[in-house]
Design a protein around this motif. Structure first.
Motif, PDB file in Angstrom:
ATOM      1  N   GLY A 207       1.001  -1.260  -0.105  1.00 27.44           N
ATOM      2  CA  GLY A 207       0.059  -0.069   0.020  1.00 27.44           C
ATOM      3  C   GLY A 207       1.085   1.169  -0.055  1.00 27.44           C
ATOM      4  O   GLY A 207       2.056   1.278  -0.373  1.00 27.44           O
TER       5      GLY A 207
ATOM      6  N   THR B 134      -0.597   8.152   2.092  1.00 28.23           N
ATOM      7  CA  THR B 134      -1.830   8.563   1.649  1.00 28.23           C
ATOM      8  C   THR B 134      -3.095   7.492   2.061  1.00 28.23           C
ATOM      9  O   THR B 134      -4.136   7.992   1.851  1.00 28.23           O
ATOM     10  CB  THR B 134      -1.760   8.598   0.016  1.00 28.23           C
ATOM     11  OG1 THR B 134      -1.521   7.229  -0.379  1.00 28.23           O
ATOM     12  CG2 THR B 134      -1.090   9.539  -0.581  1.00 28.23           C
ATOM     13  N   GLY B 135      -2.479   6.531   2.802  1.00 32.26           N
ATOM     14  CA  GLY B 135      -3.651   5.634   3.456  1.00 32.26           C
ATOM     15  C   GLY B 135      -4.145   4.669   2.426  1.00 32.26           C
ATOM     16  O   GLY B 135      -5.376   4.163   2.816  1.00 32.26           O
ATOM     17  N   VAL B 136      -3.590   4.233   1.387  1.00 30.12           N
ATOM     18  CA  VAL B 136      -3.854   3.182   0.333  1.00 30.12           C
ATOM     19  C   VAL B 136      -3.462   1.880   1.049  1.00 30.12           C
ATOM     20  O   VAL B 136      -2.272   1.458   1.399  1.00 30.12           O
ATOM     21  CB  VAL B 136      -3.109   3.312  -0.895  1.00 30.12           C
ATOM     22  CG1 VAL B 136      -3.267   1.997  -1.730  1.00 30.12           C
ATOM     23  CG2 VAL B 136      -3.422   4.665  -1.719  1.00 30.12           C
ATOM     24  N   PRO B 137      -4.497   1.007   1.267  1.00 29.33           N
ATOM     25  CA  PRO B 137      -4.123  -0.325   1.911  1.00 29.33           C
ATOM     26  C   PRO B 137      -3.388  -1.108   0.793  1.00 29.33           C
ATOM     27  O   PRO B 137      -3.602  -0.812  -0.388  1.00 29.33           O
ATOM     28  CB  PRO B 137      -5.504  -0.760   2.383  1.00 29.33           C
ATOM     29  CG  PRO B 137      -6.501  -0.071   1.514  1.00 29.33           C
ATOM     30  CD  PRO B 137      -5.897   1.170   1.242  1.00 29.33           C
ATOM     31  N   ALA B 138      -2.686  -2.314   1.232  1.00 32.26           N
ATOM     32  CA  ALA B 138      -2.347  -3.025   0.485  1.00 32.26           C
ATOM     33  C   ALA B 138      -3.331  -3.785  -0.121  1.00 32.26           C
ATOM     34  O   ALA B 138      -4.327  -4.413   0.406  1.00 32.26           O
ATOM     35  CB  ALA B 138      -1.437  -4.141   1.167  1.00 32.26           C
TER      36      ALA B 138
ATOM     37  N   ASP C 181     -19.373  -0.671  -4.210  1.00 29.28           N
ATOM     38  CA  ASP C 181     -18.555  -0.848  -3.131  1.00 29.28           C
ATOM     39  C   ASP C 181     -17.775   0.471  -2.526  1.00 29.28           C
ATOM     40  O   ASP C 181     -16.789   0.809  -3.098  1.00 29.28           O
ATOM     41  CB  ASP C 181     -17.375  -1.750  -3.501  1.00 29.28           C
ATOM     42  CG  ASP C 181     -16.624  -2.462  -2.415  1.00 29.28           C
ATOM     43  OD1 ASP C 181     -16.379  -1.470  -1.715  1.00 29.28           O
ATOM     44  OD2 ASP C 181     -16.085  -3.688  -2.451  1.00 29.28           O
ATOM     45  N   ARG C 182     -18.256   0.866  -1.413  1.00 27.98           N
ATOM     46  CA  ARG C 182     -17.516   2.007  -1.015  1.00 27.98           C
ATOM     47  C   ARG C 182     -16.037   2.125  -0.545  1.00 27.98           C
ATOM     48  O   ARG C 182     -15.454   3.115  -0.516  1.00 27.98           O
ATOM     49  CB  ARG C 182     -18.456   2.780   0.208  1.00 27.98           C
ATOM     50  CG  ARG C 182     -19.448   3.706  -0.306  1.00 27.98           C
ATOM     51  CD  ARG C 182     -20.785   3.776   0.660  1.00 27.98           C
ATOM     52  NE  ARG C 182     -20.073   4.156   2.013  1.00 27.98           N
ATOM     53  CZ  ARG C 182     -21.121   4.345   3.003  1.00 27.98           C
ATOM     54  NH1 ARG C 182     -22.031   3.978   2.885  1.00 27.98           N
ATOM     55  NH2 ARG C 182     -20.619   4.691   4.092  1.00 27.98           N
ATOM     56  N   LEU C 183     -15.697   0.939  -0.140  1.00 30.56           N
ATOM     57  CA  LEU C 183     -14.169   0.626   0.175  1.00 30.56           C
ATOM     58  C   LEU C 183     -13.454   1.174  -0.788  1.00 30.56           C
ATOM     59  O   LEU C 183     -12.314   1.859  -0.764  1.00 30.56           O
ATOM     60  CB  LEU C 183     -14.027  -0.842   0.611  1.00 30.56           C
ATOM     61  CG  LEU C 183     -14.627  -1.083   2.157  1.00 30.56           C
ATOM     62  CD1 LEU C 183     -13.748  -2.655   2.375  1.00 30.56           C
ATOM     63  CD2 LEU C 183     -13.845  -0.113   3.250  1.00 30.56           C
TER      64      LEU C 183
ATOM     65  N   SER D 221     -12.967   4.680  -1.904  1.00 30.51           N
ATOM     66  CA  SER D 221     -11.897   5.364  -1.006  1.00 30.51           C
ATOM     67  C   SER D 221     -10.427   4.936  -1.586  1.00 30.51           C
ATOM     68  O   SER D 221      -9.723   5.944  -1.524  1.00 30.51           O
ATOM     69  CB  SER D 221     -12.077   4.866   0.690  1.00 30.51           C
ATOM     70  OG  SER D 221     -13.511   5.283   1.117  1.00 30.51           O
ATOM     71  N   VAL D 222     -10.337   3.657  -1.576  1.00 26.99           N
ATOM     72  CA  VAL D 222      -9.026   3.279  -2.250  1.00 26.99           C
ATOM     73  C   VAL D 222      -8.598   4.014  -3.491  1.00 26.99           C
ATOM     74  O   VAL D 222      -7.781   4.726  -3.721  1.00 26.99           O
ATOM     75  CB  VAL D 222      -9.008   1.831  -2.500  1.00 26.99           C
ATOM     76  CG1 VAL D 222      -7.615   1.488  -3.158  1.00 26.99           C
ATOM     77  CG2 VAL D 222      -9.089   0.997  -1.042  1.00 26.99           C
TER      78      VAL D 222
ATOM     79  N   ARG E  23      -7.694   7.546  -3.300  1.00 27.73           N
ATOM     80  CA  ARG E  23      -6.327   7.918  -2.587  1.00 27.73           C
ATOM     81  C   ARG E  23      -5.164   7.466  -3.618  1.00 27.73           C
ATOM     82  O   ARG E  23      -3.945   7.588  -3.302  1.00 27.73           O
ATOM     83  CB  ARG E  23      -6.183   6.773  -1.468  1.00 27.73           C
ATOM     84  CG  ARG E  23      -7.089   7.462  -0.265  1.00 27.73           C
ATOM     85  CD  ARG E  23      -7.135   6.605   0.903  1.00 27.73           C
ATOM     86  NE  ARG E  23      -8.063   6.931   1.918  1.00 27.73           N
ATOM     87  CZ  ARG E  23      -8.113   6.288   3.126  1.00 27.73           C
ATOM     88  NH1 ARG E  23      -7.439   5.741   3.690  1.00 27.73           N
ATOM     89  NH2 ARG E  23      -9.018   7.151   4.053  1.00 27.73           N
TER      90      ARG E  23
END
Lengths: 225, 203
Positions: free
Chosen positions: B129, B133-137, B178-180, B183-184, B187
C-alpha cells in the motif's frame, strides 16, 4: 478469552453518567472518553467469535498487516494481543468521529463493519500472539524513560505494560516505538480527542524527549509470545 | 374393467409427466446458461470467459457469487454500464446464478506484463500500500496471488486496460456500489493505478 461483560457495561454506564462532570468544559479532550455510547455498548454486548473475527479482519490487514502486527515505521499500530475492550472503544470512536482518523474511517464505518464484526475482530485480536519484533527506539535514554514510566504510566498501563481490559487501558508492551511516540504527542497536545483526560494531564509537561524516552522504554518491555 | 385399465394408464402417464415437469427446469437451466454464454457473452468475454479484447474483462474463474452480484448490480443500475445494462435486461434474474456458475468454473488464462519495471513498482503498492496516503495493500483483501473470493474479486491476470478503467471509475465515483474501493480509488494516483494494473496482469 474472558471478558466480564456485565461489569464492562456497568462501568460504561458509570462513565457516561459522570462524563460531563469529570472535566471542565471547552477542553480539547473528549469528555466521555470511555462513556456509554450506543454503538460501543452494542459491540460490547455482542458475543465475539474469533473465527468470524479472523474473516472480518481481512479488510483491516491491508494496513495493519497479516497477524495484526502493524508496521515498525509507526504508520499503523500493532493490534495483536490488544484488549478486546480497547479495540471496541477505538473502532467505534473512529466510526463516530470521536477519534479523528480520516485514513481509517472508510474502513471502520458501518458500511464496512457491523457491531458484530467489531466484537468478532476484538476477540480475534485479543487472542493473537505478540512476537517480540516490534519497532524500538534509539535506546539512548532508557533510564530516564523507565523513571517516567514507573512514576506516571505504570499505575494504569501496568509495570509490564499490560494495561487493563476492564478499564479500557491499552496494553502498550509490544507496540511500535514510532506509533507510541506519535500518539503520546497527540494526547499531550489535545489532538486525540478520545483520550483519557487524566493521561493528557499527567503528561502535559512532557517534552518530546521525555515522550521519546518513555516510548523507547515501553517498546523494550517483554511481550508474551 | 376396460375403464380401470385406462384409468391406471392415465394415472401412470400423469405421474410420469409430473416427475418430468419437476426435473425439466434443472436440465433446461444448465443448458440455458451455456447457451446464453455462447450467444450473449462470448462475443466480448470469450466463450470460456477469457476475453482477448482488453476493453472487456476476463471473467473466467471469478467467484460465482461475486459474478452473480455484478449481474444484479448491472440490472438494478447500481453498477452503471450501458452495454451490460442492455444485455442483462434480456436475461431473466433466475439465470444470473447459473450463468455466473458457468464462467466461475472456467479456467482463467494468465495475462501478460509488458513493462517489468512498472510491474515492480506495482508490486510494492499491491503488497504494501501507500502509508502516506492511506492506500491499503491490495493483497490484504484480494490476497497476494490475486485469487480473490466472494467478497473481494479475483484480479490475477486481468487486462491492464480494464483494471485501469475500473480504478478510474472508483476514483470518479461512477462505480460506487463498493464504498471501500471508492476510498481506495480516491487515494491512488494515476501513476500508481498504471503500476498496479501492470502488476496485476502478471499475477
Amino acid at each position: 478469552m474472558k471478558i466480564n461483560y456485565p461489569a464492562l457495561v456497568l462501568l460504561l454506564a458509570w462513565a457516561a453518567a459522570h462524563a460531563d462532570a469529570s472535566l471542565p468544559g471547552g477542553s480539547a479532550v473528549n469528555q466521555g472518553w470511555n462513556a456509554l455510547y450506543p454503538e460501543r455498548i452494542e459491540a460490547v454486548r455482542a458475543r465475539g467469535d474469533a473465527v468470524r473475527g479472523e474473516a472480518a479482519f481481512v479488510i483491516c490487514q491491508g494496513c495493519h498487516r497479516v497477524g495484526a502486527l502493524g508496521r515498525a515505521d509507526g504508520s499503523y499500530p500493532r493490534l495483536a494481543g490488544q484488549h478486546a475492550s480497547v479495540i471496541i472503544k477505538q473502532i467505534t470512536d473512529v466510526q463516530t468521529g470521536r477519534r479523528h482518523n480520516p485514513k481509517m474511517l472508510p474502513f471502520a464505518d458501518q458500511h464496512a463493519l457491523t457491531s458484530q464484526d467489531i466484537a468478532d475482530i476484538a476477540v480475534f485480536l485479543n487472542d493473537l500472539p505478540v512476537p517480540a519484533n516490534n519497532g524500538q527506539g534509539p535506546g539512548e535514554n532508557l533510564k530516564h524513560g523507565r523513571l517516567l514510566y514507573e512514576k506516571d504510566c505504570a499505575v494504569c498501563h501496568g509495570f509490564s505494560g499490560q494495561g487493563s481490559g476492564d478499564k479500557f487501558y491499552p496494553k502498550v508492551s509490544g507496540q511500535h516505538f514510532k506509533y507510541l511516540f506519535r500518539e503520546s504527542q497527540k494526547i499531550r497536545d489535545g489532538n486525540r480527542r478520545n483520550a483519557n483526560p487524566e493521561m493528557a494531564d499527567v503528561i502535559k509537561n512532557y517534552t518530546d524527549d521525555d515522550i521519546a524516552a518513555v516510548a523507547d522504554f515501553i517498546s523494550r518491555l517483554p511481550v508474551r509470545p | 374393467m376396460h375403464s380401470s385399465i385406462l384409468g391406471y394408464l392415465s394415472r401412470w402417464i400423469l405421474s410420469a409427466l409430473l416427475v418430468l415437469s419437476l426435473l425439466l427446469p434443472f436440465g433446461v437451466r444448465a443448458a440455458d446458461a451455456q447457451q446464453i454464454a455462447a450467444t450473449l457473452c462470448a462475443a466480448c468475454h470469450g466463450p470460456d470467459g477469457n476475453s482477448t479484447d482488453p476493453a472487456y474483462p476476463k471473467i473466467a474463474g471469478l467467484d460465482r457469487d461475486y459474478l452473480a452480484k455484478q449481474l444484479r448490480y448491472f440490472a438494478s443500475g447500481q453498477r452503471r454500464n450501458d452495454i451490460m445494462a442492455g444485455i442483462v435486461a434480456t436475461i431473466g434474474e433466475a439465470d444470473f446464478l447459473p450463468l455466473a456458475a458457468y464462467f466461475s468454473s472456467q479456467q482463467p488464462l494468465p495475462g501478460k506484463v509488458r513493462n517489468a519495471r512498472l510491474a515492480e513498482i506495482g508490486k510494492q503498492i499491491y503488497e504494501d500500500g501507500n502509508t502516506e496516503t492511506g492506500v491499503p495493500a491490495c493483497a490484504g483483501c484480494h490476497q497476494s496471488n490475486g485469487s480473490g473470493n466472494a467478497r473481494f474479486p479475483r484480479l490475477a491476470g486481468q487486462h491492464q486496460a480494464y483494471t485501469l478503467q475500473q480504478l478510474a471509475e472508483y476514483k470518479s465515483g461512477r462505480r460506487a456500489a463498493d464504498r471501500l474501493m471508492v476510498s481506495v480509488g480516491q487515494r491512488l494516483s494515476a501513476d500508481e493505478m498504471k503500476a498496479l494494473a501492470e502488476y496485476i496482469a502478471g499475477l
